[in-house]
Design an enzyme around this catalytic site. Structure first.
Site, PDB file in Angstrom:
ATOM      1  N   CYS A 137      79.157  -5.980  20.826  1.00 59.18           N
ATOM      2  CA  CYS A 137      78.811  -7.412  21.098  1.00 59.18           C
ATOM      3  C   CYS A 137      78.430  -7.803  21.985  1.00 59.18           C
ATOM      4  O   CYS A 137      78.735  -8.047  22.745  1.00 59.18           O
ATOM      5  CB  CYS A 137      79.100  -7.624  19.521  1.00 59.18           C
ATOM      6  SG  CYS A 137      78.268  -9.523  19.425  1.00 59.18           S
ATOM      7  N   ASN A 202      74.937  -0.370  21.688  1.00 56.45           N
ATOM      8  CA  ASN A 202      75.307  -1.562  20.945  1.00 56.45           C
ATOM      9  C   ASN A 202      73.534  -2.455  21.236  1.00 56.45           C
ATOM     10  O   ASN A 202      72.848  -1.261  21.514  1.00 56.45           O
ATOM     11  CB  ASN A 202      75.506  -2.623  21.018  1.00 56.45           C
ATOM     12  CG  ASN A 202      76.302  -3.281  20.081  1.00 56.45           C
ATOM     13  OD1 ASN A 202      75.645  -3.998  19.628  1.00 56.45           O
ATOM     14  ND2 ASN A 202      77.907  -3.496  19.583  1.00 56.45           N
ATOM     15  N   THR A 203      73.827  -3.409  20.566  1.00 57.90           N
ATOM     16  CA  THR A 203      72.456  -4.323  21.170  1.00 57.90           C
ATOM     17  C   THR A 203      72.392  -5.098  22.804  1.00 57.90           C
ATOM     18  O   THR A 203      73.117  -4.974  23.340  1.00 57.90           O
ATOM     19  CB  THR A 203      72.009  -5.738  19.934  1.00 57.90           C
ATOM     20  OG1 THR A 203      73.231  -6.353  20.251  1.00 57.90           O
ATOM     21  CG2 THR A 203      72.192  -5.152  18.658  1.00 57.90           C
ATOM     22  N   CYS A 348      34.324   5.146  24.781  1.00 57.80           N
ATOM     23  CA  CYS A 348      35.072   3.603  25.203  1.00 57.80           C
ATOM     24  C   CYS A 348      35.416   3.931  26.760  1.00 57.80           C
ATOM     25  O   CYS A 348      35.108   2.067  27.224  1.00 57.80           O
ATOM     26  CB  CYS A 348      36.533   3.850  24.431  1.00 57.80           C
ATOM     27  SG  CYS A 348      38.254   4.426  24.743  1.00 57.80           S
ATOM     28  N   CYS A 392      43.860   6.603  25.936  1.00 56.01           N
ATOM     29  CA  CYS A 392      43.091   6.949  24.758  1.00 56.01           C
ATOM     30  C   CYS A 392      43.777   6.903  23.552  1.00 56.01           C
ATOM     31  O   CYS A 392      44.697   7.469  23.199  1.00 56.01           O
ATOM     32  CB  CYS A 392      42.747   8.447  25.051  1.00 56.01           C
ATOM     33  SG  CYS A 392      41.575   9.288  23.680  1.00 56.01           S
TER      34      CYS A 392
END
Length: 424
Positions: A137, A202-203, A348, A392
């Site tokens: 955490c 974890n984050t 394009c 692309c």
């Protein structure tokens, strides 16, 4: 039909899809709904000391892509804000009612042996299948000497893991922080401490965006903000790399891994498993789309396994690890060149602009008298960097074609252009 059941570090589950320790696993109501939807297991939201932490409002923010698609999710919520007694009672009942599902209890306590010695027998008495140590955490709890403050110090990881093995007979999973230079070090420490498995990632420390009118980051709490934990599909590449680093590290070879980080569909799960994960944990995708996404995950993974001839998860777990190596061992004589399918090309010009402005000027733009455009690869200039293929917008319009060569495999350690090259 492929068999999705797993035995992860002695923890049995009908499928590898577990809900990660997070808001979706905070209470019995949520967990029961998850099991009814078909999830193979849950990691109950992190338990801590009483009195429970107090959360703020608001708690979440996001990094958006086109059309407000949530690419990344930021969270400043803390561990459970409910009492230990309530959580233990609900865990006991849910496990009793759903004996075939994996029930892992996430835990976070101070680095004091007596704290762990006191609570571990209470958690084991619930009938849970394992515990997960939250050493990752990145917000709120590190300021109190827990979470990532422990996970960033391998000596602490080993010490606490050893205490848990001493006072608990359940499998111990150590959840690792990505906010570290080399994730292999805490993984090795966990193994040295007796861990049965690791889970990651974890984050990640993050600030997703700012309110430029009020000059404050989001989420906003009374006119101020703080860094939070970043998750969601945007973190998947980081998570895959860290899982691979542990899976191919000789010091942790064979250590069970529960993969976490941006898993949103069956293909994501298959990639984590191919890099060595024995189970996968999901959070953000469930928060954005609800628990029933697991139906598509299970169905998609099962169909793909049937198509590939994999009868069980173990049949392809870790199969990509051997093909993941250090840069210095890549074949310097291997060469690809871009090829444009003119029938699929929509003219394009994105490939031309990208290559001309920022790469190797290896695409020519041909303009006819009537203004029609055509793009062709200048083969002798192409280095096979893949930029044109990536930019692309038409799938499979540009492909990277391997070139025939009579040159043998040669890596950088053998390359004569390397002043420190060794004999082949």
């Amino acid at each position: 039909m492929a068999d999705l059941s797993i035995n992860f570090a002695g923890i049995k589950a009908p499928n590898p899809f577990w809900l990660a320790s997070a808001p979706p696993t905070d209470k019995a109501y949520n967990v029961i709904r998850a099991f009814e939807a078909g999830w193979g297991g849950v990691v109950w939201k992190t338990l801590g000391e009483d009195p429970a932490p107090v959360n703020v409002s608001s708690r979440y923010s996001a990094h958006y892509g086109k059309n407000r698609e949530v690419m990344g999710f930021n969270n400043i919520e803390l561990i459970t804000d409910r009492s230990l007694e309530i959580n233990l009672r609900e865990i006991t009942q849910v496990k009793k009612d759903w004996p075939d599902r994996a029930m892992i209890v996430s835990m976070m306590y101070p680095c004091e042996e007596e704290s762990w010695a006191k609570v571990l027998p209470l958690v084991e008495a619930t009938g849970a299948d394992a515990i997960e140590l939250n050493f990752g955490c990145p917000h709120g709890m590190p300021e109190r000497g827990m979470g990532a403050a422990v996970g960033q110090v391998p000596e602490y990881v080993e010490m606490v893991t050893r205490w848990c093995k001493k006072y608990c007979s359940l499998p111990v999973i150590v959840k690792l922080t990505p906010n570290i230079t080399d994730v292999r070090l805490p993984a090795r420490a966990a193994l040295n401490g007796g861990a049965d498995a690791v889970s990651l990632i974890n984050t990640i420390n993050s600030i997703t965006s700012l309110d430029l009118d009020n000059m404050v980051a989001r989420p906003i709490v009374g006119g101020r903000s703080t860094h939070g934990g970043y998750c969601g599909s945007a973190v998947k590449p980081i998570a895959l790399n860290m899982v691979a680093e542990i899976a191919r590290d000789p010091a942790t070879h064979g250590l069970p891994i529960s993969g976490i980080g941006g898993i949103s569909n069956w293909r994501d799960a298959a990639e984590f498993i191919a890099l060595g994960s024995g189970s996968v944990q999901v959070c953000t995708a469930a928060m954005l789309h609800g628990f029933r996404i697991v139906e598509q995950m299970k169905d998609g993974l099962s169909r793909w396994m049937d198509e590939k001839g994999y009868a069980s998860i173990e049949d392809f777990r870790g199969k990509a690890v051997a093909n993941t190596t250090d840069w210095k061992y890549l074949d310097m004589n291997y060469q690809v060149i871009a090829q444009i399918d003119q029938d699929k090309c929509i003219q394009c010009g994105r490939c031309y602009i990208a290559c001309e402005d920022t790469s190797h000027q290896s695409i020519s733009q041909l303009i006819a008298d009537n203004g029609a455009r055509k793009y062709e690869v200048i083969k002798e200039e192409c280095v096979g960097c893949n930029l044109c293929e990536i930019t692309c917008p038409v799938e499979h319009c540009i492909t990277m074609v391997p070139q025939a060569s009579d040159k043998p495999y040669m890596n950088w350690t053998q390359d004569p252009r390397n002043p420190r090259a060794v004999a082949a």
